[in-house]
Design an enzyme around this catalytic site. Structure first.
Site, PDB file in Angstrom:
ATOM      1  N   TYR A 143      54.601 -30.362  73.238  1.00 40.42           N
ATOM      2  CA  TYR A 143      55.534 -31.525  73.568  1.00 40.42           C
ATOM      3  C   TYR A 143      56.788 -31.103  74.238  1.00 40.42           C
ATOM      4  CZ  TYR A 143      52.916 -34.402  70.401  1.00 40.42           C
ATOM      5  OH  TYR A 143      51.748 -35.338  70.100  1.00 40.42           O
ATOM      6  N   LYS A 192      43.952 -23.535  65.823  1.00 38.60           N
ATOM      7  CA  LYS A 192      42.838 -23.494  66.738  1.00 38.60           C
ATOM      8  C   LYS A 192      42.515 -21.991  67.285  1.00 38.60           C
ATOM      9  CE  LYS A 192      39.008 -25.856  68.342  1.00 38.60           C
ATOM     10  NZ  LYS A 192      38.055 -26.101  67.494  1.00 38.60           N
ATOM     11  N   ASP A 224      40.147 -29.433  63.801  1.00 40.76           N
ATOM     12  CA  ASP A 224      39.113 -30.319  63.861  1.00 40.76           C
ATOM     13  C   ASP A 224      38.290 -30.425  62.533  1.00 40.76           C
ATOM     14  OD1 ASP A 224      38.344 -27.601  64.411  1.00 40.76           O
ATOM     15  OD2 ASP A 224      36.553 -27.950  65.648  1.00 40.76           O
ATOM     16  N   ASP A 248      51.245 -33.917  64.290  1.00 39.22           N
ATOM     17  CA  ASP A 248      51.404 -35.287  64.637  1.00 39.22           C
ATOM     18  C   ASP A 248      50.229 -36.093  64.431  1.00 39.22           C
ATOM     19  OD1 ASP A 248      52.407 -37.644  65.884  1.00 39.22           O
ATOM     20  OD2 ASP A 248      52.419 -36.850  67.939  1.00 39.22           O
ATOM     21  N   ASP A 252      49.506 -38.465  60.691  1.00 40.35           N
ATOM     22  CA  ASP A 252      49.028 -39.923  60.504  1.00 40.35           C
ATOM     23  C   ASP A 252      47.727 -40.123  59.859  1.00 40.35           C
ATOM     24  OD1 ASP A 252      51.460 -40.580  61.904  1.00 40.35           O
ATOM     25  OD2 ASP A 252      50.360 -41.108  63.708  1.00 40.35           O
TER      26      ASP A 252
END
Length: 359
Positions: A143, A192, A224, A248, A252
């Site tokens: 970001y 990852k 994942d 992020d 959620d």
């Protein structure tokens, strides 16, 4: 008697309504526990644009820096959606996080027993106590990395760069391990590393920091797989440590275990101990001014403030217990089911206050 100074950013949409109820609860709790709170209001987001032309006025930054902590409602709305990016309300939110040096975002995902039936997960999956803390790095990663557009062989392309330094990883890792020490002493670092070089550095650094916390059980999980495990067996997790983009997404997902976005609090912390506390839901302009918003996420954000910034854990526990008790009796429209009393935003705040007064 201790006195705390709180910067209050009510923001847009339902922000003023839910913040008003949170302040009401904080005042009652302060009186009960023997400390006082003073408030300094400031503008952030769309209301700041309307009043000053910018989403984050310098005066707001100064007031937040001078406070012991900051309470935020919500920012944004369709009224400002057509503005250029640097003038959008959300730019103010990113700006205040940067100005206060807030690099760690804490999002608890827990189920209050009376809301167990509201969770999208089956009862056998969420059997027992479920309480996850997602620790998300907030100021680095993709970001904030280099980005741009270019043309390759006559074809438009775009790129965003994921970049982390060792100090950035070290400081968020220590936040995660410190929290794990105060909780279930389990930390799962999400990355990852089988694909991304930035994740390999992340894992190497977390592994080294873990040596300073031998009491904490450290595990690793690819992002994942973690996304899958959160809905398959969420009770296996205590603290999840993540990069910005992974956090992020996963926070959620984890937060929906609670059954309603109207219940979800968050804290953004930096090196100084002063933090920014806010519900994770948006400004909900479609219901603003109707007195039907759920203030519990903001009230629970105040509970986090008392625990992590103001050093009042007893007061924090008091608010959380009051919320749990209230949910067994009354509900705002977003979490209402038959058999409970449906109440307004202000009535929900009043109900929490009454529970605290009775303790």
């Amino acid at each position: 008697m201790k006195n705390y100074k709180i910067a209050v950013l009510k923001g847009d949409g339902i922000g003023p309504e839910i913040v008003g109820e949170a302040i009401k609860v904080l005042n009652v709790t302060a009186e009960k526990c023997g400390f006082t709170v003073a408030y300094e209001e400031a503008l952030l987001g769309g209301c700041a644009i309307d009043a000053t032309g910018v989403p984050l006025p310098d005066e707001t930054v100064a007031k937040c820096k001078a406070a012991d902590s900051t309470l935020l409602g919500a920012v944004g709305g369709p009224k400002w959606d057509t503005l250029p990016g640097h003038l959008r309300p959300e730019k103010g939110l990113l700006g205040i996080r940067s100005a206060l040096g807030l690099f760690a975002n804490l999002r608890p995902a827990r189920i209050f027993e009376p809301l167990r039936e509201a969770s999208p997960l089956r009862a056998d999956i969420i059997d027992g106590s479920l309480d996850i803390m997602v620790v998300r790095e907030l100021t680095g990663g993709i970001y904030f990395g280099e980005r741009g557009r270019l043309e390759e062989n006559g074809v438009q392309a775009a790129y965003d760069t994921e970049k982390y330094s060792v100090p950035e990883i070290e400081r968020i890792a220590r936040i995660g391990f410190d929290l794990a020490m105060k909780r279930g002493r389990k930390l799962c670092s999400v990355d990852k590393a089988n694909v991304l070089e930035s994740s390999r550095l992340w894992r190497e650094t977390v592994t080294r920091i873990a040596k300073d916390y031998p009491e904490v059980e450290l595990s690793y999980m690819y992002v994942d797989n973690c996304a899958m495990q959160l809905v398959r067996n969420p009770s296996q997790f205590d603290v999840l440590l993540t990069s910005n983009i992974f956090g992020d997404i996963l926070s959620d997902e984890a937060s929906m275990i609670s059954g309603s976005i109207g219940m979800l609090a968050s804290a953004s912390l930096g090196a100084t101990g002063s933090g920014l506390y806010e519900p994770i839901h948006g400004s909900a302009p479609d219901i603003a001014g109707q007195n039907i918003a759920n203030p519990l996420a903001t009230i629970l954000s105040v509970a986090m403030m008392l625990k992590y910034s103001l050093g009042q854990p007893e007061a924090s526990d008091m608010i959380e217990k009051a919320v749990a008790d209230v949910l067994g009796e009354v509900r705002t429209p977003d979490i209402y089911v038959e058999g409970f009393q449906k109440v307004s935003c202000t009535e929900m705040g009043d109900a929490v206050c009454q529970k605290i007064k009775a303790m």
